[in-house]
Design a protein around this motif. Structure first.
Motif, PDB file in Angstrom:
ATOM      1  N   ALA A 150       0.832  -1.206   0.000  1.00 31.72           N
ATOM      2  CA  ALA A 150       0.000   0.000   0.000  1.00 31.72           C
ATOM      3  C   ALA A 150       0.868   1.259   0.000  1.00 31.72           C
ATOM      4  O   ALA A 150       0.567   2.231  -0.706  1.00 31.72           O
ATOM      5  N   ASP A 151       1.950   1.244   0.796  1.00 29.83           N
ATOM      6  CA  ASP A 151       2.850   2.403   0.815  1.00 29.83           C
ATOM      7  C   ASP A 151       3.504   2.620  -0.539  1.00 29.83           C
ATOM      8  O   ASP A 151       3.622   3.762  -1.011  1.00 29.83           O
ATOM      9  N   ALA A 161       9.094   3.410   1.391  1.00 30.39           N
ATOM     10  CA  ALA A 161       8.253   2.271   1.724  1.00 30.39           C
ATOM     11  C   ALA A 161       9.070   1.165   2.384  1.00 30.39           C
ATOM     12  O   ALA A 161       8.607   0.501   3.322  1.00 30.39           O
ATOM     13  N   LEU A 162      10.311   0.973   1.923  1.00 29.36           N
ATOM     14  CA  LEU A 162      11.181  -0.040   2.510  1.00 29.36           C
ATOM     15  C   LEU A 162      11.576   0.338   3.938  1.00 29.36           C
ATOM     16  O   LEU A 162      11.666  -0.523   4.818  1.00 29.36           O
ATOM     17  N   ASN A 163      11.803   1.633   4.178  1.00 29.51           N
ATOM     18  CA  ASN A 163      12.132   2.078   5.543  1.00 29.51           C
ATOM     19  C   ASN A 163      10.967   1.841   6.500  1.00 29.51           C
ATOM     20  O   ASN A 163      11.168   1.426   7.643  1.00 29.51           O
ATOM     21  N   ARG A 164       9.750   2.112   6.040  1.00 22.65           N
ATOM     22  CA  ARG A 164       8.594   1.880   6.904  1.00 22.65           C
ATOM     23  C   ARG A 164       8.388   0.388   7.163  1.00 22.65           C
ATOM     24  O   ARG A 164       7.994  -0.014   8.268  1.00 22.65           O
ATOM     25  N   LEU A 165       8.672  -0.442   6.155  1.00 13.79           N
ATOM     26  CA  LEU A 165       8.585  -1.887   6.357  1.00 13.79           C
ATOM     27  C   LEU A 165       9.602  -2.350   7.393  1.00 13.79           C
ATOM     28  O   LEU A 165       9.292  -3.173   8.272  1.00 13.79           O
ATOM     29  N   LYS A 166      10.806  -1.811   7.328  1.00 12.55           N
ATOM     30  CA  LYS A 166      11.842  -2.199   8.286  1.00 12.55           C
ATOM     31  C   LYS A 166      11.461  -1.772   9.693  1.00 12.55           C
ATOM     32  O   LYS A 166      11.706  -2.503  10.665  1.00 12.55           O
ATOM     33  N   ASP A 167      10.852  -0.604   9.847  1.00 13.14           N
ATOM     34  CA  ASP A 167      10.412  -0.149  11.171  1.00 13.14           C
ATOM     35  C   ASP A 167       9.299  -1.041  11.711  1.00 13.14           C
ATOM     36  O   ASP A 167       9.245  -1.315  12.919  1.00 13.14           O
ATOM     37  N   ARG A 168       8.391  -1.487  10.849  1.00 16.10           N
ATOM     38  CA  ARG A 168       7.308  -2.343  11.316  1.00 16.10           C
ATOM     39  C   ARG A 168       7.820  -3.727  11.709  1.00 16.10           C
ATOM     40  O   ARG A 168       7.345  -4.315  12.675  1.00 16.10           O
ATOM     41  N   LEU A 169       8.773  -4.246  10.944  1.00 13.64           N
ATOM     42  CA  LEU A 169       9.303  -5.571  11.261  1.00 13.64           C
ATOM     43  C   LEU A 169      10.123  -5.551  12.540  1.00 13.64           C
ATOM     44  O   LEU A 169      10.043  -6.456  13.363  1.00 13.64           O
TER      45      LEU A 169
END
Length: 285
Positions: A150-151, A161-169
């Motif tokens: 979605a991002d 978007a990859l940075n936000r994925l890394k923060d969520r993981l």
């Protein structure tokens, strides 16, 4: 003329110093560091609670437990001790959940890497390979990769978007995988499939070894926890006797309780530190 030159030189030096200060402050503003409590909550997979919310919960539970014990025992020292235990319980619960989530993810990352390797070898781009994990990846991680999709679709930019994925993981292994994908996208290369295959084998071997060590360690940790909890269970039983409560309401009794609390906390912390297995740290944030 000389005073004017001096003023201009001083103003120039001040502007140079001021620009350097602003750059440092701007960099700090662009890359904020999360608190340890926020990191702990993310590691536990709790996204809707902040560090301040956890502290508030601890304080509220401590007060509630202390009031309950005071109503039952009419002893302020006993109530304060168990209030402290109650206040620490949410943090202990979050830590337990973080450790459990880390153990689960440790078993899932090899499958994630294999899915990525298969998708890339099939000709998908890196964003598409990550997005398809929202449908074909491990069930526990699908919602995170759907959020990445979605991002990426909303902004069309891969790095944010990859940075936000890394923060969520919020996982050291995920950091390494994400940075490997980012580096491959930036500089190119044809060895990504081989890299992911080697990483998958390494992760499986590491998870197998760590599971064996944790199984052998668990009985020691559980015995130590029982040894720490046993005196306080006896304290709860003694609190039902009025003469015991009266003894602990004296200054000497309060000092005994305080000493026991300090010894329990210090010894339990030392036990955990000595028996703890090395934990991966997030260094690629």
């Amino acid at each position: 003329m000389a005073p004017l030159l001096g003023v201009l030189a001083g103003a120039g030096l001040f502007l140079v110093w001021w620009s350097a200060w602003e750059e440092s402050g701007g960099r700090a503003a662009r890359l904020p560091r999360a608190s340890r409590l926020d990191d702990l909550l993310r590691n536990a997979g709790i996204e809707k609670v902040s560090g301040l919310g956890l502290i508030t919960t601890c304080f509220g539970l401590a007060v509630f437990v202390a009031l309950v014990f005071f109503v039952v025992t009419r002893s302020m020292p006993i109530s304060c001790c168990f209030g402290l235990f109650g206040g620490w319980f949410p943090v202990a619960l979050v830590r337990w959940r973080a450790l459990k989530r880390t153990a689960v993810l440790r078993q899932l990352w090899p499958d994630v890497v294999d899915h990525l390797r298969s998708a890339i070898r099939a000709g998908l781009s890196l964003p598409e390979a990550l997005i398809q994990l929202g449908d074909k990846g491990p069930e526990e991680l699908r919602h995170l990769f759907r959020d990445f999709g979605a991002d990426y679709r909303s902004g069309g930019q891969f790095d944010p978007a990859l940075n936000r994925l890394k923060d969520r993981l919020a996982d050291p292994v995920a950091d390494r995988i994400v940075e490997a994908l980012r580096l491959t996208r930036d500089v190119g290369g044809s060895d990504l499939g081989r890299l992911l295959g080697t990483l998958s084998e390494f992760l499986r071997e590491s998870a197998r070894t760590r599971s064996e060590l944790e199984a052998r360690q668990s009985w020691t940790v559980n015995a130590a926890r029982l040894a720490v909890a046993a005196p306080w269970i006896v304290m709860v039983l003694l609190a039902s006797r009025p003469e015991a409560v009266a003894a602990y309401n004296t200054p000497l009794g309060a000092a005994v309780l305080l000493g026991g609390l300090v010894v329990s906390v210090v010894c339990y912390s030392i036990m955990l530190r000595i028996g703890a297995l090395p934990q991966d740290e997030r260094v690629l944030r």
